[in-house]
Design a protein around this motif. Sequence first.
Motif, PDB file in Angstrom:
ATOM      1  N   MET A   1       1.123  -1.326  -0.101  1.00 32.52           N
ATOM      2  CA  MET A   1       0.017  -0.664   0.210  1.00 32.52           C
ATOM      3  C   MET A   1       0.957   1.057  -0.469  1.00 32.52           C
ATOM      4  O   MET A   1       0.734   2.332  -0.776  1.00 32.52           O
ATOM      5  N   ARG A   2       2.059   1.290   1.051  1.00 26.81           N
ATOM      6  CA  ARG A   2       2.937   2.371   0.737  1.00 26.81           C
ATOM      7  C   ARG A   2       3.696   2.245  -0.132  1.00 26.81           C
ATOM      8  O   ARG A   2       4.192   3.778  -0.641  1.00 26.81           O
ATOM      9  N   PHE A   3       4.157   1.944  -0.608  1.00 25.84           N
ATOM     10  CA  PHE A   3       5.305   1.678  -1.855  1.00 25.84           C
ATOM     11  C   PHE A   3       4.302   2.039  -3.384  1.00 25.84           C
ATOM     12  O   PHE A   3       5.033   2.459  -4.132  1.00 25.84           O
ATOM     13  N   GLU A   4       3.333   1.364  -3.541  1.00 27.56           N
ATOM     14  CA  GLU A   4       1.837   1.500  -4.414  1.00 27.56           C
ATOM     15  C   GLU A   4       2.150   2.993  -4.618  1.00 27.56           C
ATOM     16  O   GLU A   4       2.190   3.869  -5.508  1.00 27.56           O
ATOM     17  N   ARG A   5       1.397   4.154  -3.326  1.00 28.99           N
ATOM     18  CA  ARG A   5       1.641   5.589  -3.806  1.00 28.99           C
ATOM     19  C   ARG A   5       3.019   5.951  -3.999  1.00 28.99           C
ATOM     20  O   ARG A   5       2.733   7.193  -4.373  1.00 28.99           O
ATOM     21  N   THR A   6       3.979   5.919  -3.221  1.00 31.43           N
ATOM     22  CA  THR A   6       5.342   6.496  -3.521  1.00 31.43           C
ATOM     23  C   THR A   6       5.416   6.455  -5.432  1.00 31.43           C
ATOM     24  O   THR A   6       5.651   7.014  -5.739  1.00 31.43           O
ATOM     25  N   ALA A   7       5.288   5.192  -5.126  1.00 28.05           N
ATOM     26  CA  ALA A   7       5.206   5.194  -7.527  1.00 28.05           C
ATOM     27  C   ALA A   7       4.338   5.897  -8.089  1.00 28.05           C
ATOM     28  O   ALA A   7       4.993   6.444  -9.198  1.00 28.05           O
ATOM     29  N   LEU A   8       2.963   5.836  -7.328  1.00 24.96           N
ATOM     30  CA  LEU A   8       2.513   7.125  -8.156  1.00 24.96           C
ATOM     31  C   LEU A   8       2.637   8.149  -8.265  1.00 24.96           C
ATOM     32  O   LEU A   8       2.841   8.704  -9.079  1.00 24.96           O
TER      33      LEU A   8
ATOM     34  N   TYR B   1       5.562   8.587 -10.226  1.00 18.18           N
ATOM     35  CA  TYR B   1       5.220   8.950 -11.738  1.00 18.18           C
ATOM     36  C   TYR B   1       4.667  10.172 -12.206  1.00 18.18           C
ATOM     37  O   TYR B   1       4.834  10.394 -13.270  1.00 18.18           O
ATOM     38  N   GLU B   2       4.455  10.944 -11.444  1.00 22.81           N
ATOM     39  CA  GLU B   2       3.516  11.610 -12.086  1.00 22.81           C
ATOM     40  C   GLU B   2       3.902  13.038 -12.071  1.00 22.81           C
ATOM     41  O   GLU B   2       3.695  14.308 -11.856  1.00 22.81           O
TER      42      GLU B   2
ATOM     43  N   PHE C   1      10.422  11.871 -10.865  1.00 20.53           N
ATOM     44  CA  PHE C   1      11.410  11.155  -9.779  1.00 20.53           C
ATOM     45  C   PHE C   1      11.349   9.716 -10.850  1.00 20.53           C
ATOM     46  O   PHE C   1      10.199   9.091 -11.849  1.00 20.53           O
ATOM     47  N   ASN C   2      12.256   9.599 -10.747  1.00 24.82           N
ATOM     48  CA  ASN C   2      12.637   8.101 -12.087  1.00 24.82           C
ATOM     49  C   ASN C   2      12.658   6.222 -11.152  1.00 24.82           C
ATOM     50  O   ASN C   2      13.088   5.450 -11.752  1.00 24.82           O
ATOM     51  N   VAL C   3      13.496   6.987 -10.103  1.00 24.92           N
ATOM     52  CA  VAL C   3      13.463   6.129  -9.025  1.00 24.92           C
ATOM     53  C   VAL C   3      12.935   6.300  -7.360  1.00 24.92           C
ATOM     54  O   VAL C   3      13.031   7.234  -6.795  1.00 24.92           O
TER      55      VAL C   3
ATOM     56  N   LYS D   1       4.267  -1.249 -11.740  1.00 24.32           N
ATOM     57  CA  LYS D   1       2.863  -0.708 -12.708  1.00 24.32           C
ATOM     58  C   LYS D   1       3.264   0.598 -13.163  1.00 24.32           C
ATOM     59  O   LYS D   1       2.637   1.086 -13.991  1.00 24.32           O
ATOM     60  N   TYR D   2       4.259   1.305 -13.449  1.00 26.34           N
ATOM     61  CA  TYR D   2       4.396   2.459 -13.857  1.00 26.34           C
ATOM     62  C   TYR D   2       5.445   2.790 -14.891  1.00 26.34           C
ATOM     63  O   TYR D   2       7.194   2.389 -14.049  1.00 26.34           O
ATOM     64  N   PRO D   3       5.805   2.864 -15.595  1.00 20.69           N
ATOM     65  CA  PRO D   3       6.748   2.938 -16.634  1.00 20.69           C
ATOM     66  C   PRO D   3       7.755   4.350 -16.581  1.00 20.69           C
ATOM     67  O   PRO D   3       7.193   5.023 -16.100  1.00 20.69           O
ATOM     68  N   GLY D   4       8.977   3.542 -16.562  1.00 23.17           N
ATOM     69  CA  GLY D   4      10.215   4.287 -16.122  1.00 23.17           C
ATOM     70  C   GLY D   4      11.193   4.394 -14.807  1.00 23.17           C
ATOM     71  O   GLY D   4      11.431   5.188 -14.607  1.00 23.17           O
ATOM     72  N   ILE D   5       9.861   3.259 -13.895  1.00 25.13           N
ATOM     73  CA  ILE D   5       9.804   4.038 -12.163  1.00 25.13           C
ATOM     74  C   ILE D   5      10.882   2.447 -12.048  1.00 25.13           C
ATOM     75  O   ILE D   5      10.189   1.433 -12.605  1.00 25.13           O
ATOM     76  N   THR D   6      11.981   2.298 -11.510  1.00 24.80           N
ATOM     77  CA  THR D   6      12.884   1.599 -11.064  1.00 24.80           C
ATOM     78  C   THR D   6      12.511   2.004  -9.302  1.00 24.80           C
ATOM     79  O   THR D   6      12.238   2.678  -8.597  1.00 24.80           O
TER      80      THR D   6
END
Length: 215
Positions: free
Chosen positions: A105-112, A115-116, A119-121, A147-152
């Motif tokens: 839950m926490r990392f999905e929000r971080t990745a989103l 992405y928006e 940030f790419n990492v 789940k998000y292109p370009g995110i590592t």
Amino acid sequence: MEREKLELPENGEKLLLHSCCAPCSGEVMEAILASAIDFSIFFYNPNIHPRREYELRKDENIRFAEKYNIPFIDADYDRDEWFKRAKGMEMEPERGIRCTMCFDMRFERTALYAYENGFNVITSSLGISRWKNMEQINGSGVRAAAKYPGITYWTYNWRKKGGSARMLEISKREKFYMQEYCGCAFSLRDTNNWRAKKGRGRIRIGEKYYGEADK
């Protein structure tokens, strides 16, 4: 001990660091700063209970970020959604499926957010704690980033080369608030039950700080 010069993976340029608290993130933040990496702090921890504990942990993290002029992103608390996702997992043990859900839950929000917002990492300070399962944390991070292109998700081991020892040194130096349980209502319950069996008093929120004598 001289710090290792860190480099972001996958030609990364801008890092979003999910922070769970100041004690865990202090060493991570200083290591990233020493490597001249462009980064911001992302504080999204809807698991932390009760609200007073949440505010204490967040305020300590803000205090340390401001000391170094590091951008601090204060995300929504979102506690009701966390309890909704935890339904049926109330009696799961630490490091079990409830913790996986929490990391997801926490990392999905971080990745989103990454992405928006350019940030790419992404990475997290959670893995520096010896109480956590690093494979479990990294698995959640990698899944979220995918789940998000370009995110590592950066799976760097923050414990190595003295990281865990410096984490404690920084906590004492800064007199950070000392958390006595992982954070969620169920870890508070289980920790208090364990303490009762050992003849120890219940956790008293907001009273213990690193570098100070026990009260």
